[in-house]
Design a protein around this motif. Sequence first.
Motif, PDB file in Angstrom:
ATOM      1  N   LEU A 168       0.832  -1.211   0.000  1.00 40.31           N
ATOM      2  CA  LEU A 168       0.000   0.000   0.000  1.00 40.31           C
ATOM      3  C   LEU A 168       0.862   1.255   0.000  1.00 40.31           C
ATOM      4  O   LEU A 168       0.564   2.221  -0.694  1.00 40.31           O
ATOM      5  N   ALA A 169       1.958   1.228   0.771  1.00 37.64           N
ATOM      6  CA  ALA A 169       2.849   2.404   0.799  1.00 37.64           C
ATOM      7  C   ALA A 169       3.437   2.651  -0.590  1.00 37.64           C
ATOM      8  O   ALA A 169       3.508   3.792  -1.047  1.00 37.64           O
ATOM      9  N   LEU A 170       3.837   1.581  -1.276  1.00 36.88           N
ATOM     10  CA  LEU A 170       4.403   1.723  -2.630  1.00 36.88           C
ATOM     11  C   LEU A 170       3.382   2.348  -3.572  1.00 36.88           C
ATOM     12  O   LEU A 170       3.675   3.269  -4.333  1.00 36.88           O
ATOM     13  N   ARG A 171       2.143   1.825  -3.493  1.00 39.02           N
ATOM     14  CA  ARG A 171       1.080   2.284  -4.385  1.00 39.02           C
ATOM     15  C   ARG A 171       0.742   3.753  -4.109  1.00 39.02           C
ATOM     16  O   ARG A 171       0.633   4.574  -5.022  1.00 39.02           O
ATOM     17  N   VAL A 172       0.563   4.103  -2.835  1.00 38.65           N
ATOM     18  CA  VAL A 172       0.138   5.460  -2.488  1.00 38.65           C
ATOM     19  C   VAL A 172       1.262   6.463  -2.757  1.00 38.65           C
ATOM     20  O   VAL A 172       1.015   7.585  -3.220  1.00 38.65           O
ATOM     21  N   ALA A 173       2.518   6.054  -2.514  1.00 36.51           N
ATOM     22  CA  ALA A 173       3.644   6.953  -2.813  1.00 36.51           C
ATOM     23  C   ALA A 173       3.647   7.287  -4.303  1.00 36.51           C
ATOM     24  O   ALA A 173       3.851   8.441  -4.709  1.00 36.51           O
ATOM     25  N   GLU A 174       3.384   6.272  -5.107  1.00 38.53           N
ATOM     26  CA  GLU A 174       3.342   6.466  -6.567  1.00 38.53           C
ATOM     27  C   GLU A 174       2.236   7.462  -6.926  1.00 38.53           C
ATOM     28  O   GLU A 174       2.427   8.380  -7.718  1.00 38.53           O
ATOM     29  N   GLU A 175       1.056   7.282  -6.307  1.00 41.79           N
ATOM     30  CA  GLU A 175      -0.074   8.184  -6.591  1.00 41.79           C
ATOM     31  C   GLU A 175       0.228   9.612  -6.129  1.00 41.79           C
ATOM     32  O   GLU A 175      -0.255  10.579  -6.703  1.00 41.79           O
ATOM     33  N   CYS A 176       1.019   9.738  -5.032  1.00 36.99           N
ATOM     34  CA  CYS A 176       1.350  11.084  -4.517  1.00 36.99           C
ATOM     35  C   CYS A 176       2.543  11.685  -5.254  1.00 36.99           C
ATOM     36  O   CYS A 176       2.941  12.832  -4.977  1.00 36.99           O
ATOM     37  N   GLY A 177       3.176  10.889  -6.124  1.00 36.50           N
ATOM     38  CA  GLY A 177       4.326  11.389  -6.872  1.00 36.50           C
ATOM     39  C   GLY A 177       5.571  11.550  -6.026  1.00 36.50           C
ATOM     40  O   GLY A 177       6.344  12.490  -6.213  1.00 36.50           O
ATOM     41  N   CYS A 178       5.759  10.652  -5.032  1.00 37.24           N
ATOM     42  CA  CYS A 178       6.985  10.717  -4.232  1.00 37.24           C
ATOM     43  C   CYS A 178       7.589   9.323  -4.107  1.00 37.24           C
ATOM     44  O   CYS A 178       6.968   8.330  -4.508  1.00 37.24           O
ATOM     45  N   HIS A 179       8.805   9.253  -3.580  1.00 33.26           N
ATOM     46  CA  HIS A 179       9.417   7.955  -3.320  1.00 33.26           C
ATOM     47  C   HIS A 179       8.953   7.447  -1.971  1.00 33.26           C
ATOM     48  O   HIS A 179       8.685   8.239  -1.065  1.00 33.26           O
ATOM     49  N   VAL A 180       8.902   6.116  -1.811  1.00 34.16           N
ATOM     50  CA  VAL A 180       8.558   5.561  -0.503  1.00 34.16           C
ATOM     51  C   VAL A 180       9.622   5.994   0.494  1.00 34.16           C
ATOM     52  O   VAL A 180      10.816   5.936   0.203  1.00 34.16           O
ATOM     53  N   GLY A 181       9.162   6.444   1.679  1.00 40.86           N
ATOM     54  CA  GLY A 181      10.109   6.908   2.694  1.00 40.86           C
ATOM     55  C   GLY A 181      10.153   8.429   2.747  1.00 40.86           C
ATOM     56  O   GLY A 181      10.728   9.003   3.665  1.00 40.86           O
ATOM     57  N   GLU A 182       9.530   9.088   1.738  1.00 37.91           N
ATOM     58  CA  GLU A 182       9.437  10.546   1.806  1.00 37.91           C
ATOM     59  C   GLU A 182       8.123  10.904   2.516  1.00 37.91           C
ATOM     60  O   GLU A 182       7.966  10.561   3.688  1.00 37.91           O
ATOM     61  N   GLU A 183       7.144  11.509   1.801  1.00 37.22           N
ATOM     62  CA  GLU A 183       5.874  11.849   2.478  1.00 37.22           C
ATOM     63  C   GLU A 183       5.090  10.603   2.901  1.00 37.22           C
ATOM     64  O   GLU A 183       4.328  10.620   3.850  1.00 37.22           O
ATOM     65  N   VAL A 184       5.260   9.534   2.112  1.00 41.11           N
ATOM     66  CA  VAL A 184       4.551   8.276   2.413  1.00 41.11           C
ATOM     67  C   VAL A 184       5.594   7.193   2.683  1.00 41.11           C
ATOM     68  O   VAL A 184       6.535   7.022   1.898  1.00 41.11           O
ATOM     69  N   GLY A 185       5.439   6.469   3.798  1.00 38.46           N
ATOM     70  CA  GLY A 185       6.413   5.414   4.106  1.00 38.46           C
ATOM     71  C   GLY A 185       5.735   4.230   4.770  1.00 38.46           C
ATOM     72  O   GLY A 185       4.514   4.203   4.940  1.00 38.46           O
ATOM     73  N   PHE A 186       6.551   3.240   5.135  1.00 38.51           N
ATOM     74  CA  PHE A 186       5.976   2.100   5.859  1.00 38.51           C
ATOM     75  C   PHE A 186       6.921   1.686   6.984  1.00 38.51           C
ATOM     76  O   PHE A 186       8.128   1.951   6.945  1.00 38.51           O
ATOM     77  N   SER A 187       6.341   1.029   7.985  1.00 41.22           N
ATOM     78  CA  SER A 187       7.129   0.546   9.110  1.00 41.22           C
ATOM     79  C   SER A 187       6.606  -0.838   9.484  1.00 41.22           C
ATOM     80  O   SER A 187       5.455  -0.969   9.909  1.00 41.22           O
ATOM     81  N   VAL A 188       7.439  -1.861   9.228  1.00 47.01           N
ATOM     82  CA  VAL A 188       7.066  -3.236   9.575  1.00 47.01           C
ATOM     83  C   VAL A 188       8.210  -3.802  10.411  1.00 47.01           C
ATOM     84  O   VAL A 188       9.279  -3.197  10.501  1.00 47.01           O
TER      85      VAL A 188
END
Length: 639
Positions: free
Chosen positions: A48-68
């Motif tokens: 989901l983080a990968l998908r939403v980062a793409e939709e927001c036009g950023c790289h994962v770990g910038e405005e959108v990230g994940f923590s597992v």
Amino acid sequence: PQLMKNLVTILIGETGSGKSTQIPQFLMNALEKNIAVTQPRRVAAMNLALRVAEECGCHVGEEVGFSVRFNNVTSRRTKLRYITDGMLLREMMIDPKLTKYSTVIVDEAHERTILTDVMLGFLKGLLIERNKGKAKADFRVIVMSATLDAEKFSKFFSNAPILFVEGKMFPVQRYYLEKAADDIIDAVVKSVVQINQGEQTGDILCFLPGQEDIDKAVEILRNIAPELPREAPLIVPMPLYAALPPQQQMKIFIKTKPRQRKVIISTNIAETSVTVPGIKYVVDSGLRKVKVWRHQLGLSTLLTVPISKASATQRAGRAGRESAGKCFRLYKETDYLKLSDTTEPEILRSEIISPVLMLKKLGVDDILSWHWLENPGQESLVSSLQQLYALGALDNSGNITDLGEKMVILPVAPHLASVLVKAQEYNTLDQVIDIVSCLSVDNLLLTPPSEKRDEINAMRLDVCSLGSQYGDLIMLKELYDIYNTIKEPSERKKWCKEMAASYKGFKNVNRIHKQIKEYMNMLEGDSSGTKKEEDPKGELGNFDTTLNVELILKSFLKGFILNTAIGMPDRSYRTVTSGNLISVHPSSLLFGSKKDAIMYIEFVYTVKGYARNVSAIKLEWLQEVAPQLLSAKVSTTNY
């Protein structure tokens, strides 16, 4: 606007309505503070983080990230964080008020995992605490669920409003068998071949209960695919289960070449958490694997059980995401009607030692009447309290100890956490972290086929001189050391193949080692004034080159003292706590050898009780680590 108005909203949306990807983005623009979206599964949080980062036009770990667990891809800029339930609970242990978040969205709440249930209880208390006396809402919760558990969630949050989100669903035809299947793997393979011959386009998603079944089905399909008639597409089978390395999980999203058909064979991970485009046909075995905790025996048993009607509906719905589809249920329609309506909450059949320790950390005294979404029952709670007391995490009054405070922060089960803290005292921390990291990777050592088992066991015995004497924990350490001395990736892969070990698994071990080490350094920083326990023999030596097997195994005894058995003259073993017979599992290096006493990391029950991950220990160590065990012959029910 509705979501902004309410402190708690229950949002019911069909899978595919975009609730997990779109609603967080709307809120991201409307709110200043961070948003956490919790997921029961790591795969879903990452995807989901990968998908939403793409939709927001950023790289994962910038405005959108994940923590597992063991993988945190966030930065100071991260405003929207997809996070597993367990990781958010860990954040709560360090920051009980979750001060950096304005909103927590609990996604896939219908899965009713233990951690989701416990988290909802914590959030209920936090809503009152953070919004007390404030004119404007400081903290809100959104509970998102795919099936109609809405009433239960709404009542729990003082009759919170329920909103519905329409999903776009195409019709799905359902087919049943006339008589029950004898061999479920065979039935799945035959169904795939029939669909492949009869239908020209569309990928297939099959549900099987566990990893072993999935690997078998994938292997059979791989072998027969080239032999099938050429007028049908070429079958490309792909497995999907939680223990699969992330890179392999991502393969299911890659488009196949023309005239090829993707066949994904999955556990119930693909029921709601992961949406794969292109699926038009679902083959449903009607089964799932569940871990059932037996308080009386103090062990977990893995059982294959029928799914619920709600799960069957979710599985069928996977075929109607992009166009009309078909679902082939490998059971009779009369059997479908007998299924329970919803899936039983995990908390009613699982060990809850970790959540109970978290409650103690947050100062909850009356655990029995805490606001549980589903009360696990007195027997389960008392059993957890007794185990935590045995580990030294609670004192005589039931309050959390300094050791318990450390254990609750570590990203491993409480038993392993107490092992790490003990190893720090013994100055064997690095080596014990190596072994704990190996234990934290599922299927690091693969089960060789029965015809190759003796050959592979002989090779492992040959390279693990200390492991052959002291057992599986020390073997893991020796294998890990050998892996790290091989520098060339191709050589590493070759060596892993020979040893029936997972190359990707060992790469994960290195990553996990780094994370546990960081956590332990953080704990050491907190308690830098504490004095280390002296090594009784003064033989610690240089740990980079020599293994102090005794202190390593004594560290593990701290966490697994109840998992010990004494050798009998007839080569059998009887457990120290209850005197039950137990056998060493054939996969162990100590299978067939005679030892005075053993310690095991897990107990599995198939035709009889087996100890897995077995180590040889000395009787005097038991007296040293837990004298009360041997003198009182305490039964497991007393813990």
